[in-house]
Design an enzyme around this catalytic site. Structure first.
Site, PDB file in Angstrom:
ATOM      1  N   HIS A  89       0.818  -1.206   0.000  1.00 27.26           N
ATOM      2  CA  HIS A  89       0.000   0.000   0.000  1.00 27.26           C
ATOM      3  C   HIS A  89       0.856   1.262   0.000  1.00 27.26           C
ATOM      4  O   HIS A  89       0.651   2.166  -0.818  1.00 27.26           O
ATOM      5  CB  HIS A  89      -0.924   0.007   1.220  1.00 27.26           C
ATOM      6  CG  HIS A  89      -1.792   1.219   1.306  1.00 27.26           C
ATOM      7  ND1 HIS A  89      -2.998   1.309   0.650  1.00 27.26           N
ATOM      8  CD2 HIS A  89      -1.630   2.397   1.960  1.00 27.26           C
ATOM      9  CE1 HIS A  89      -3.544   2.489   0.898  1.00 27.26           C
ATOM     10  NE2 HIS A  89      -2.722   3.164   1.692  1.00 27.26           N
ATOM     11  N   HIS A 139       3.107   6.207  -1.938  1.00 26.38           N
ATOM     12  CA  HIS A 139       3.772   7.364  -1.344  1.00 26.38           C
ATOM     13  C   HIS A 139       5.287   7.335  -1.512  1.00 26.38           C
ATOM     14  O   HIS A 139       5.995   7.894  -0.676  1.00 26.38           O
ATOM     15  CB  HIS A 139       3.421   7.444   0.151  1.00 26.38           C
ATOM     16  CG  HIS A 139       1.969   7.633   0.434  1.00 26.38           C
ATOM     17  ND1 HIS A 139       1.300   8.804   0.162  1.00 26.38           N
ATOM     18  CD2 HIS A 139       1.037   6.784   0.944  1.00 26.38           C
ATOM     19  CE1 HIS A 139       0.032   8.692   0.511  1.00 26.38           C
ATOM     20  NE2 HIS A 139      -0.154   7.469   0.980  1.00 26.38           N
ATOM     21  N   LYS A 145      -5.063  10.051  -8.333  1.00 29.13           N
ATOM     22  CA  LYS A 145      -4.688  10.305  -6.945  1.00 29.13           C
ATOM     23  C   LYS A 145      -4.899  11.791  -6.698  1.00 29.13           C
ATOM     24  O   LYS A 145      -4.165  12.635  -7.206  1.00 29.13           O
ATOM     25  CB  LYS A 145      -3.230   9.918  -6.700  1.00 29.13           C
ATOM     26  CG  LYS A 145      -2.759  10.123  -5.256  1.00 29.13           C
ATOM     27  CD  LYS A 145      -3.297   9.066  -4.328  1.00 29.13           C
ATOM     28  CE  LYS A 145      -2.663   9.170  -2.941  1.00 29.13           C
ATOM     29  NZ  LYS A 145      -3.146   8.141  -2.010  1.00 29.13           N
TER      30      LYS A 145
END
Length: 407
Positions: free
Chosen positions: A283, A298, A341
């Protein structure tokens, strides 16, 4: 080989281990609400998990460790030495009794004979709450030390970025590409030959990005996980983190620390209807797609590599950090194969061990709450959330998400 076959040797949870229900989670900040980040809920998962520990490393058996390491936001367990913070749901400092805002279990954990009392301080597998709690000042000091120990970070000449359009609050959600050029103008790819980078990059293609799709972990992928952990633990940065946590009675040995890192980052759980389709590493660093939106993702290395392949399209940024060297922080908008995103964030130019170590620290010290740090004299916060709904009361906790917060 399927994941179930790889983990066929996993054994059931020992009945001697102390269990507690996972803590309730506070409301997620708006940055995550608008970006597809998970909102853990005790009723969200309809799947039934088996009563054994499902980890992405063959032969890992979770003992009585992980359920005792987290400072739960709604409990004084492990928080007896913490100072007052307005962000906490309830409080554990001595003044909370006068202010009538103590956590319900404060007396049990912090009162006479409890975990916060010196006479009963080592009641949790050797972990002392009074001496082992991590203060805000210690987080600021340790984060500066880790920042200084990031010897593998990019130099200013190693990376050139082109942030282009600064998006306003009303622009981040409209999915308009306002930056005609890629974000990365140049990256010195010699960085990627360093052992921690090379072993990190090998992990990025091990996942199915769509939630709801069962992950199958091969023997080779398990070896890649082991190699990455071996390489990061050779660094001064991760050794500093381990020594600090060992001094807090969180771990008795480096082997125990590494095993717990493996569990909380690579342990599989379900974000869908019971399929073991996700992990903290996938993730946070590789990225996922859930309900038509990008979730997580990220990491600057992952972004650069996919942008270079034409699979990521940079749209704009809504925050650019104050650092004039690396690592820096960028809040950004982008699409990944057409999936959007809205508000993402990433460290730019840091080493893999820096992110991995910093997020691990915050997950252990402040899960479910903002973790206030200092890097190069500039303050910033990291947010983490535990994924503990797979088996209520088991004491297990995996990383659901971890990211640097941008204003």
């Amino acid at each position: 080989m399927t994941f179930g076959e790889v983990l066929g040797a996993a054994r059931p949870w020992s009945p001697g281990c102390r269990r507690r229900a996972p803590p309730s989670l506070p409301r997620h900040p708006q940055i995550a609400a608008s970006s597809g980040e998970p909102r853990p809920s005790p009723t969200a998962s309809r799947g039934t998990m088996e009563p054994w520990i499902l980890l992405a490393g063959a032969g890992i058996v979770l003992g009585c460790v992980s359920g005792h390491l987290y400072t739960a936001p709604g409990s004084c367990e492990g928080r007896c030495g913490e100072p007052f913070s307005e962000e906490d749901e309830c409080h554990c400092h001595p003044g909370c009794e006068t202010e009538r805002n103590c956590c319900e279990d404060r007396e049990r954990h912090c009162g006479p004979g409890g975990e916060g009392d010196e006479d009963g301080a080592r009641t949790r597998d050797g972990f002392s709450s009074s001496r082992g709690s991590i203060t805000d000042r210690e987080l600021l000091e340790l984060s500066e030390q880790l920042y200084g120990a990031d010897h593998n970070k990019a130099r200013p000449s190693d990376i050139a970025i082109n942030p282009q359009h600064l998006a306003g609050p009303d622009e981040t959600g409209d999915r308009q590409d306002r930056s005609p050029q890629p974000l990365y103008k140049y990256v010195n790819e010699e960085l990627f030959s360093k052992p921690t980078y090379a072993s990190f990059i090998k992990l990025l293609d091990n996942y199915q990005r769509a939630t709801g799709t069962e992950e199958e972990v091969t023997a080779e992928e398990l070896r890649e996980q082991e190699r990455f952990l071996e390489e990061v633990m050779k660094t001064e940065l991760m050794q500093k983190l381990f020594v600090f946590l060992q001094g807090k009675n969180r771990y008795s040995s480096e082997e125990e620390f590494v095993q717990h890192l493996k569990e909380m980052w690579f342990g599989l759980y379900s974000r869908g209807d019971g399929e073991r389709d996700s992990s903290g590493f996938e993730h946070v660093f590789s990225g996922e797609v859930k309900k038509g939106k990008v979730s997580g993702f990220h990491n600057w290395i992952r972004f650069y590599l996919l942008e270079k392949q034409g699979l990521v399209n940079y749209f704009s940024h809504n925050f650019n950090g104050p650092w004039d060297t690396y690592p820096d922080v960028l809040g950004l908008q982008f699409s990944w194969d057409g999936f959007y995103k809205e508000v993402g964030s990433a460290f730019i130019g840091c080493s893999p061990e820096f992110e991995f170590g910093l997020y691990s620290l915050c997950f252990l010290a402040r899960p479910g709450r903002a973790c206030h740090l200092s890097l190069g004299g500039h303050r910033l916060s990291v947010q983490t959330y535990p994924w503990s709904k797979s088996s209520p009361g088991s004491g297990r906790s995996f990383i659901a998400t971890a990211y640097v917060m941008s204003p």
